[in-house]
Structures are given as C-alpha cells and as structure tokens.
Write an enzyme that holds these catalytic residues in place. Sequence first.
Site, mmCIF file in Angstrom:
data_model
loop_
_atom_site.group_PDB
_atom_site.id
_atom_site.type_symbol
_atom_site.label_atom_id
_atom_site.label_comp_id
_atom_site.label_asym_id
_atom_site.label_seq_id
_atom_site.Cartn_x
_atom_site.Cartn_y
_atom_site.Cartn_z
ATOM 1 N N ARG A 279 0.852 -1.198 0.000
ATOM 2 C CA ARG A 279 0.000 0.000 0.000
ATOM 3 C C ARG A 279 0.888 1.248 0.000
ATOM 4 N NH1 ARG A 279 -1.567 1.753 4.641
ATOM 5 N NH2 ARG A 279 -2.249 -0.232 5.469
ATOM 6 N N TYR B 124 -16.264 16.641 -15.835
ATOM 7 C CA TYR B 124 -16.717 15.256 -15.852
ATOM 8 C C TYR B 124 -17.780 15.040 -14.768
ATOM 9 C CZ TYR B 124 -16.556 10.263 -14.895
ATOM 10 O OH TYR B 124 -16.907 8.969 -14.653
ATOM 11 N N ASP C 1 -7.291 18.693 -14.712
ATOM 12 C CA ASP C 1 -7.563 17.334 -15.175
ATOM 13 C C ASP C 1 -7.164 17.287 -16.650
ATOM 14 O OD1 ASP C 1 -8.678 14.971 -16.166
ATOM 15 O OD2 ASP C 1 -10.357 15.018 -14.750
ATOM 16 N N LYS D 188 -8.030 6.102 -19.493
ATOM 17 C CA LYS D 188 -8.331 6.595 -20.843
ATOM 18 C C LYS D 188 -7.105 6.457 -21.757
ATOM 19 C CE LYS D 188 -12.379 7.460 -19.135
ATOM 20 N NZ LYS D 188 -12.251 7.591 -17.723
HETATM 21 C C1 LIG Z 1 -12.014 13.872 -17.569
HETATM 22 C C2 LIG Z 1 -12.181 12.706 -16.632
HETATM 23 N N1 LIG Z 1 -11.652 12.779 -15.405
HETATM 24 C C3 LIG Z 1 -11.787 11.756 -14.521
HETATM 25 C C4 LIG Z 1 -12.497 10.617 -14.844
HETATM 26 C C5 LIG Z 1 -12.665 9.529 -13.815
HETATM 27 O O1 LIG Z 1 -11.764 8.485 -14.061
HETATM 28 P P1 LIG Z 1 -12.026 6.953 -13.651
HETATM 29 O O2 LIG Z 1 -13.228 6.496 -14.412
HETATM 30 O O3 LIG Z 1 -10.744 6.286 -14.048
HETATM 31 O O4 LIG Z 1 -12.262 6.906 -12.186
HETATM 32 C C6 LIG Z 1 -13.063 10.512 -16.111
HETATM 33 C C7 LIG Z 1 -13.836 9.304 -16.472
HETATM 34 O O5 LIG Z 1 -14.512 9.253 -17.465
HETATM 35 C C8 LIG Z 1 -12.902 11.595 -17.026
HETATM 36 O O6 LIG Z 1 -13.454 11.542 -18.251
#
Ligand SMILES: Cc1ncc(COP(=O)(O)O)c(C=O)c1O
Length: 390
Positions: A54, A106, A178, A203
Amino acid sequence: MSSVEERGLRFETRAIHAGQEAESAAGATIVPVYQTATYTQDAVGEHRGYEYSRSGNPTRTALETCLASLEGGRFGLAYGSGMAAIAGALQLVSGGEHVVVADDLYGGSHRLFTQVLPRYGIRFSYVDATRPEEMAKAIEPATRMIWIESPTNPLLRLIDVGACGEIAARAGALLVVDNTFATPYLQNPLALGAHVVVHSTTKYIGGHSDVIGGALVLDDEELWKKLRFTRNATGGVPGPWDAWLTLRGLKTLAVRMRQHETNAARVAAFLRSHRAVAHTHYPGFPEHPGHEIAKRQMRGFGGMVTIDVKGGGTAALRLCRSTRIFALAESLGGVESLIGYPWSMSHAAFSEEDRVAKGITQATVRLSVGIEDAEDLCDDLGQALARAAS
Ligand SMILES: Cc1ncc(COP(=O)(O)O)c(C=O)c1O
C-alpha cells in the site's frame, strides 16, 4: 534510466525508458509485476525501500516515474482510479476552505464535489472558466484550490490554463488541471502554471480499455509528501498488475495519439459536412471558439469529437445503437472507437437544468475516435446517421 540520463531525451524515448531500468535480480528488460503485498526485511527497519505494497511497490514506482517524466513534474502518484486520484487531490483542502470549479467538468467529479465533499465542510463555487474574469470574481479569502479540465468533457471547450494559473498565483491557491482528454503528449499543465495534474489513466494513458487507474503529477515536494501520506492513510492505490498494464499502454501513447488525432480530424470533417448533423464540436476547426487557445497551449487537438444531431433525442439514441464499429460504451481514449450519450451516460450526475445550461442536450453524442482505419469509421458513422434519420 536515471533522471540525469533522461534529461534531454524526447517524449517517445522517455515513455519507453523513464523509470524502467532493467531489473537487478535477473536483468529482466521489462519492469516485472511485483505481485507481493509485503517485503522481507534484513532486520527491523532494514529494507530496500519497500515495506508494504500500500505504501510502495516497484511496478507502481516505475509507472509514477514515467508519468512524472512525461508531464514534466518531479513526482507522480498512481491511484486505483481517476476518481481516487481526484479524491486524493481534494484531500489538500480542509473543511471550511473553498474550491472554485470550472462548471464544465466530468460528471463523476461533479458528483464528488456536490454530493460527497460538502459533507466534510468543503465549499465549491462553479464558474464559466472560458471567461477567466468570472473565475477571478469567485475567489474568496478561503479559496484553496481552482479546479479545471481542458478540453472539457463532452463539449471540448478550451480553458486558458495560463490565465487560471495567474489567478491561482494571485489568490495563493492551487491550480489543479484534469489533463485526461489532452494527455501529456499534447499538453503539460505544470509548464502552464498548474500545481497538480490529474489523469484518469483508464483513458488514453492506459489506452486499451482494459484497466482502471488514475494519477497525480506535481513538482512541489511538500505537496507530494502530503498527498503520499494521505494516499497511504486512505489506501486508494492500484494493484501491481494494473500499474503494469498502464505502464505498458503508456509506452505507445505518442504513436496512438498521433493516429487518434489524424482519425479525429478526418471524422470531424466528415461529420461537419453531413446533412444529419446540426453541429460538430472539434477544437481543430478554426471556427471553434477555443481554437486559438488550443493552438497556444496544446500540441494538437486530440481524439475526441462531439456532435449535436438533427432530430433531437430520438435521432441521437438511434445513432448510438446503429453504429457497428463504434461501440456504445462509457469511457474514451482506447484504441477502439466508442460512442457515448452524455445526457444519460457520462453526464447523468448533473441535473437536467445544469446539462442544458452547459449546452449538453438530448441531441448530443460524444465520439472517442479510435485508431482503426479512418475511412471505415466515417463509413460506419455514415450508415448509422442514415438509419438514425430514417
Ligand atoms: C475527464 C475525466 N476525469 C476523470 C475521470 C474519472 O476516471 P475513472 O473512471 O478512471 O475513475 C473521467 C472518467 O470518465 C474523465 O473523463
């Protein structure tokens, strides 16, 4: 490869070598999956840098080192998902403090910011960050963090990261970006004034839709220590297999992104001239309102294209079930093309009123353009649009 040797090497080389020296026991060229929960110590407190997985794991360290190198930061932290990374970053904010958030974000982040974190006394204000003056107005003495995505999900709006960085610096706040849609191949927020970069590595970074993961990258050692402490205290780490798969995907990020981009440009041009499409959102078009910002702060326009179809929700839903190559699925950024319906999929966490205010309608369809043959992708969308309109 040590960080000294790495200096001066280009993106493609660092993606394959940064943090990935041959392993010492057998000389394995590829970083092994260290599938272990714990590490044998020579004497109490005498170990080789790892005590418990961890807290640290060599496969994860390799991924973190590589991600940090590609984002141009000194420190990387991998998490079990993008949302775990986002929740991790928010642990830099205490109850009573305030966060200014770009309102186009998101749906999962929105859910965390509206339904979970306010219970701990963190306050959020939402602003149209395409107008930095709105963001400056929302700053309060208690503002600890500014949170943006660029390009945004799903409408691919562009936010001026440098302008937000200046606002954050004046306010003594942290700017968090992000960078999931752009990837480090196309944009490096730390160089534009951000303090922390967030990724859903699920992604483009993983790139094959086979692993969930997240990461933070940053340059400030004190912040890194705090984040590492809270991640260890709360436990949201990825397992070694997931770290390994993500690292394997990361090696080909550059070649994949180039093909995603070429294909997205072709698909966007095809859709813009299609009579069943009312509007095509794609930052590569000169008429896109964020085109100049994209040219300034990115090295390309990415692999996402969003459209509003004629015929409203009925036509959009028909389109979503009529494609044969584009799979109807959540997520984005994999080698395979995906089609999504933000209204009831990725952005369902927003109220109907918020979705409409943001410009997401029942006619909006999001495309993650994969790296298949671009003409096959256009043909697929062409036949599906014809069926949707009939
Ligand atoms: C721009 C963005 N940030 C964060 C996330 C969240 O990521 P995760 O699904 O890996 O938890 C997503 C998921 O679609 C996203 O599109």
